[in-house]
Motif scaffolding. Sequence first.
Motif, PDB file in Angstrom:
ATOM      1  N   ILE A 101     122.688 129.285  58.510  1.00 62.82           N
ATOM      2  CA  ILE A 101     123.490 130.301  57.811  1.00 62.82           C
ATOM      3  C   ILE A 101     124.240 129.647  56.647  1.00 62.82           C
ATOM      4  O   ILE A 101     125.286 130.111  56.209  1.00 62.82           O
ATOM      5  N   SER A 102     123.687 128.522  56.171  1.00 60.82           N
ATOM      6  CA  SER A 102     124.287 127.833  55.024  1.00 60.82           C
ATOM      7  C   SER A 102     124.181 128.715  53.781  1.00 60.82           C
ATOM      8  O   SER A 102     123.398 129.670  53.752  1.00 60.82           O
ATOM      9  N   LEU A 103     124.943 128.372  52.773  1.00 57.66           N
ATOM     10  CA  LEU A 103     124.865 129.116  51.515  1.00 57.66           C
ATOM     11  C   LEU A 103     123.429 129.074  50.984  1.00 57.66           C
ATOM     12  O   LEU A 103     122.863 130.108  50.594  1.00 57.66           O
ATOM     13  N   LEU A 160     130.157 126.936  62.979  1.00 52.93           N
ATOM     14  CA  LEU A 160     130.875 125.933  62.191  1.00 52.93           C
ATOM     15  C   LEU A 160     131.285 126.534  60.859  1.00 52.93           C
ATOM     16  O   LEU A 160     130.697 127.534  60.415  1.00 52.93           O
ATOM     17  N   PRO A 161     132.293 125.948  60.209  1.00 51.88           N
ATOM     18  CA  PRO A 161     132.731 126.501  58.930  1.00 51.88           C
ATOM     19  C   PRO A 161     131.613 126.445  57.893  1.00 51.88           C
ATOM     20  O   PRO A 161     130.790 125.532  57.898  1.00 51.88           O
ATOM     21  N   ASN A 162     131.596 127.437  57.043  1.00 51.13           N
ATOM     22  CA  ASN A 162     130.558 127.504  56.006  1.00 51.13           C
ATOM     23  C   ASN A 162     131.233 127.763  54.668  1.00 51.13           C
ATOM     24  O   ASN A 162     132.386 128.185  54.617  1.00 51.13           O
ATOM     25  N   ILE A 163     130.487 127.561  53.606  1.00 53.38           N
ATOM     26  CA  ILE A 163     131.013 127.850  52.273  1.00 53.38           C
ATOM     27  C   ILE A 163     131.097 129.350  52.071  1.00 53.38           C
ATOM     28  O   ILE A 163     130.129 130.067  52.293  1.00 53.38           O
ATOM     29  N   SER A 164     132.270 129.816  51.654  1.00 50.74           N
ATOM     30  CA  SER A 164     132.409 131.183  51.157  1.00 50.74           C
ATOM     31  C   SER A 164     132.402 131.026  49.639  1.00 50.74           C
ATOM     32  O   SER A 164     133.382 130.624  49.051  1.00 50.74           O
ATOM     33  N   ALA A 165     131.268 131.325  49.027  1.00 47.66           N
ATOM     34  CA  ALA A 165     131.034 130.862  47.661  1.00 47.66           C
ATOM     35  C   ALA A 165     131.692 131.716  46.583  1.00 47.66           C
ATOM     36  O   ALA A 165     131.571 132.936  46.596  1.00 47.66           O
ATOM     37  N   SER A 166     132.346 131.045  45.674  1.00 45.85           N
ATOM     38  CA  SER A 166     132.767 131.696  44.431  1.00 45.85           C
ATOM     39  C   SER A 166     131.541 131.709  43.501  1.00 45.85           C
ATOM     40  O   SER A 166     130.530 131.061  43.787  1.00 45.85           O
ATOM     41  N   VAL A 167     131.647 132.422  42.392  1.00 46.74           N
ATOM     42  CA  VAL A 167     130.502 132.499  41.470  1.00 46.74           C
ATOM     43  C   VAL A 167     130.090 131.104  40.959  1.00 46.74           C
ATOM     44  O   VAL A 167     128.894 130.791  40.957  1.00 46.74           O
ATOM     45  N   PRO A 168     131.039 130.248  40.568  1.00 47.99           N
ATOM     46  CA  PRO A 168     130.598 128.911  40.135  1.00 47.99           C
ATOM     47  C   PRO A 168     129.829 128.149  41.230  1.00 47.99           C
ATOM     48  O   PRO A 168     128.832 127.477  40.942  1.00 47.99           O
ATOM     49  N   GLN A 169     130.268 128.265  42.483  1.00 46.25           N
ATOM     50  CA  GLN A 169     129.542 127.584  43.571  1.00 46.25           C
ATOM     51  C   GLN A 169     128.158 128.207  43.785  1.00 46.25           C
ATOM     52  O   GLN A 169     127.174 127.508  44.016  1.00 46.25           O
ATOM     53  N   LEU A 170     128.125 129.541  43.692  1.00 42.62           N
ATOM     54  CA  LEU A 170     126.854 130.236  43.878  1.00 42.62           C
ATOM     55  C   LEU A 170     125.840 129.772  42.828  1.00 42.62           C
ATOM     56  O   LEU A 170     124.682 129.450  43.146  1.00 42.62           O
ATOM     57  N   LYS A 171     126.297 129.687  41.580  1.00 45.72           N
ATOM     58  CA  LYS A 171     125.391 129.269  40.501  1.00 45.72           C
ATOM     59  C   LYS A 171     124.920 127.837  40.713  1.00 45.72           C
ATOM     60  O   LYS A 171     123.750 127.511  40.456  1.00 45.72           O
ATOM     61  N   ALA A 172     125.821 126.980  41.173  1.00 46.60           N
ATOM     62  CA  ALA A 172     125.435 125.580  41.399  1.00 46.60           C
ATOM     63  C   ALA A 172     124.379 125.501  42.503  1.00 46.60           C
ATOM     64  O   ALA A 172     123.419 124.730  42.411  1.00 46.60           O
ATOM     65  N   VAL A 196     125.643 137.616  49.030  1.00 49.72           N
ATOM     66  CA  VAL A 196     125.745 136.252  49.559  1.00 49.72           C
ATOM     67  C   VAL A 196     127.109 135.644  49.221  1.00 49.72           C
ATOM     68  O   VAL A 196     127.593 134.720  49.870  1.00 49.72           O
ATOM     69  N   LYS A 197     127.734 136.208  48.193  1.00 46.09           N
ATOM     70  CA  LYS A 197     128.973 135.662  47.628  1.00 46.09           C
ATOM     71  C   LYS A 197     130.157 135.812  48.585  1.00 46.09           C
ATOM     72  O   LYS A 197     130.157 136.675  49.448  1.00 46.09           O
ATOM     73  N   GLY A 198     131.162 134.962  48.365  1.00 45.98           N
ATOM     74  CA  GLY A 198     132.427 135.097  49.091  1.00 45.98           C
ATOM     75  C   GLY A 198     132.254 134.916  50.590  1.00 45.98           C
ATOM     76  O   GLY A 198     131.310 134.284  51.062  1.00 45.98           O
ATOM     77  N   SER A 199     133.184 135.480  51.316  1.00 50.83           N
ATOM     78  CA  SER A 199     133.167 135.336  52.764  1.00 50.83           C
ATOM     79  C   SER A 199     132.136 136.295  53.340  1.00 50.83           C
ATOM     80  O   SER A 199     132.451 137.407  53.725  1.00 50.83           O
ATOM     81  N   ALA A 200     130.880 135.859  53.393  1.00 50.36           N
ATOM     82  CA  ALA A 200     129.789 136.761  53.768  1.00 50.36           C
ATOM     83  C   ALA A 200     129.306 136.512  55.188  1.00 50.36           C
ATOM     84  O   ALA A 200     128.525 137.286  55.715  1.00 50.36           O
ATOM     85  N   VAL A 201     129.758 135.443  55.805  1.00 51.40           N
ATOM     86  CA  VAL A 201     129.261 135.099  57.137  1.00 51.40           C
ATOM     87  C   VAL A 201     130.217 135.582  58.231  1.00 51.40           C
ATOM     88  O   VAL A 201     129.829 136.330  59.132  1.00 51.40           O
ATOM     89  N   ASN A 202     131.462 135.140  58.139  1.00 52.37           N
ATOM     90  CA  ASN A 202     132.407 135.427  59.222  1.00 52.37           C
ATOM     91  C   ASN A 202     132.507 136.907  59.554  1.00 52.37           C
ATOM     92  O   ASN A 202     132.453 137.275  60.735  1.00 52.37           O
ATOM     93  N   PRO A 203     132.646 137.799  58.557  1.00 53.12           N
ATOM     94  CA  PRO A 203     132.795 139.215  58.908  1.00 53.12           C
ATOM     95  C   PRO A 203     131.582 139.777  59.669  1.00 53.12           C
ATOM     96  O   PRO A 203     131.729 140.710  60.448  1.00 53.12           O
ATOM     97  N   VAL A 204     130.410 139.188  59.462  1.00 53.54           N
ATOM     98  CA  VAL A 204     129.205 139.683  60.144  1.00 53.54           C
ATOM     99  C   VAL A 204     129.196 139.260  61.619  1.00 53.54           C
ATOM    100  O   VAL A 204     128.767 140.004  62.500  1.00 53.54           O
ATOM    101  N   LEU A 205     129.681 138.049  61.869  1.00 52.95           N
ATOM    102  CA  LEU A 205     129.618 137.520  63.234  1.00 52.95           C
ATOM    103  C   LEU A 205     130.819 137.929  64.085  1.00 52.95           C
ATOM    104  O   LEU A 205     130.763 137.918  65.316  1.00 52.95           O
ATOM    105  N   ARG A 206     131.920 138.265  63.406  1.00 55.24           N
ATOM    106  CA  ARG A 206     133.167 138.483  64.144  1.00 55.24           C
ATOM    107  C   ARG A 206     133.220 139.884  64.745  1.00 55.24           C
ATOM    108  O   ARG A 206     133.980 140.743  64.295  1.00 55.24           O
TER     109      ARG A 206
END
Length: 742
Positions: A40-42, A81-93, A127-137
């Motif tokens: 479930i990585s970025l 485990l903690p994952n990246i909640s990506a901002s746009v700059p992180q997403l582009k990278a 995929v951007k932002g906090s996209a993982v935790n809200p799905v699993l919680r």
Amino acid sequence: MSRIIYTHTDEAPMLATVSFLPILEAFSHAAGIDIETRDISLAGRIVAAFGDLLPEDQREADALAELGELAKTPEANIIKLPNISASVPQLKAAIAELQGQGIALPDYPENPQTDEEKDVRARYDAVKGSAVNPVLREGNSDRRAPAAVKNFAKTHPHRMGAWASDSKTSVATMGADDFRSNEQSVVLEDEGALSIVHVAADGAETVLKASIPVLAGEVVDSTIMRAEALDAFLRAQVAAAKEQGVLFSLHLKATMMKVSDPILFGHAVRAFFPTLFTQYGDVLAAAGLSPNNGLGGILAGAEDLEEPVRAGIRAAIDQDLADGPALAMVNSHKGITNLHVPSDVIVDASMPAMIRTSGHMWNADDAEQDTLAVIPDSSYAGVYQATIEDCQENGAFDPTTMGTVPNVGLMAQKAEEYGSHDKTFEIASEGRVEVRDASGAVLMSHEVAAGDVFRACQAKDAPIRDWVQLAVRRSRESGMPAVFWLDPSRAHDRNLIAKVEEYLAQEDTEGLDLRILSPVEATKHTLARVRRGEDTISVTGNVLRDYLTDLFPIMELGTSAKMLSVVPLMNGGGLFETGAGGSAPKHVQQLVEEDYLRWDSLGEFLALAESLRHLARTADNPRAAVIADALDRATETLLNNDKSPQRKLGTIDNRGSHFYLALYWAQELAAQTEDAELAAAFAPIAADFAASEETIAAELLAVQGKPADIGGYYRPEPAKAAAVMRPSATLNAIVEKISAAL
Ligand SMILES: NC(=O)C1=CN([C@@H]2O[C@H](COP(=O)(O)OP(=O)(O)OC[C@H]3O[C@@H](n4cnc5c(N)ncnc54)[C@H](OP(=O)(O)O)[C@@H]3O)[C@@H](O)[C@H]2O)C=CC1
Ligand SMILES: O=C(O)CCC(=O)C(=O)O
Ligand SMILES: [Mg+2]
């Protein structure tokens, strides 16, 4: 076979997994437990989002969607485990890195025009932002410092910066015209669907959201942040910081509040750089350089513009930096400011870090300085101001004596603000925004102007009831008083207070000390108790859950990564998060530079023991309970023997701590008497580990001190990562033997 899902995430926790997973698999195998991983990585989520568009051999299953479904079933047993909640700059990278690895992904469309571009953008935005935790919680949150961890912190206190009584640090917040003050809230009697409609000054209607499914008893709120008032506020804070001679710093949650907070961030960038936007606002907009992505994006994008515009932009930025107050720095060596990247300063971790450091942040000369912490919305800012005042009055907190503050947080089913992204809009024109029911009746209405940010939130009734029950249960089990942090001056909180009172009346609360206080009063009450060494459960909504589970752990333990973080899923499964800490990007940087990973996997060890115990209960696997109890004792030994990762070269790091955990875990299993077969199987393993301690430690230390190549940041090459994270042949060989032992 019983099954535990162990998530493959990002950055430091993902690298730690490369080392720890083989050990975990070997020990679990002994109890007939299968450890399965899901990516479930970025990077994994990006690739999955384009599943249907990529060439056949590049497609990957959507593991997050699978786990989201699993979380709704009683069989779920997931270690997250903690994952990246990506901002746009992180997403582009991340996109660029994957493209570089040959994956045929489209670029991120900055300004989508065609239907195809709009589709690509929608996929990336999901995929951007906090996209993982809200799905699993799919459950509420129970976070606490286990007794062994708290006791260790009391006897081995971390460093706390002293507070001066003449400290000029403070929090600035709006208090009017913001989300808190404009909030309206309703409790729905029946299930159905709501819509959000913008009605322009001339009566023209635009549907912002056609259908929001709702259930009976659900609390729905709507509110707005007024852009004009926000701008005036931000300009005033820039002036105030300058006048007071303190650092200007902005604290938002652009990751979890992925629609609203980047917009607020953009307003702050504009307020801080008036010359730049007066002179070059149009040029930047035409070049697709949005202040919402930060100064870093503007500086990088300006490089592609022609002279003299390029030099002009740089001069305007320099002018504004010279005219304005000193700006808090994220990395003064690299010239990265608080306004460079929206995800660099995340309020839940950044405010406690400041409070732990004498109320200081870092200035451009790499020196500490008092700070004006700007938190535009006033819903929760008062908690930090009250904490700062407490430190100014009473000095820094003392980790050797302070009480503990566990949290019970309302979180399930995308509760409150953290579920509001699909109902958040930057308003295009003057008029009003209405929330209507299916019959067209207007439930809530706000006058709006262009640029205002509208937001609606939902909190379903079943999660609220479950949260109240969890609070009662935790108070009963721990013997601690519990405080509901709810604010009678907020519309939403008034509705929650009524429900809390109703549901508490249905519980057995005999002998429990349960009360409801506003966040500021709750802070004062809790901090007075903390200073007396008394423990108090905080029972909060979703945002304060996030904030307080960094604030108190960072004061008490030095980091939130050492917390036990359990999510009892509402349908009977278990989600076990590792700490409240994030993925610590600077740890990866250190690994790549000098082959040293200081990530502390304590959160993983604690989560794993809970997950095993859950399995013992639900899958009728008594052996899982034996290895869980042995693991907890091993973890305690690890703490007491000081085998957690240190911070400098030449000492054990993350990999070394995994070895010691394996050693102690095997010794505990060999020594226990509940399961003789297990004890017999682990006796020779424990002996092997012990006999090889010096060799293994030497092999692990030998690799440190030179650059490490893991072949990628967002998606390292598995073989390279394994070579770096598993450098001890002796350790690997013993781990191999465990699986064969039973
Ligand atoms: N649950 C989740 O999935 C979460 C994910 N994140 C993501 O993490 C990234 C970074 O966020 P940021 O706000 O910087 O927060 P982090 O929690 O990653 O980092 C804050 C600081 O906490 C300490 N820390 C955290 N975890 C550990 C650990 N296991 N071992 C040792 N030290 C630790 C370090 O501080 P020090 O130097 O003081 O030791 C670190 O610099 C972002 O991409 C964010 O979205 C953030 C929070 C939760
Ligand atoms: O999901 C995220 O982006 C961060 C989560 C977080 O900070 C928390 O739950 O404490
Ligand atoms: Mg948090």
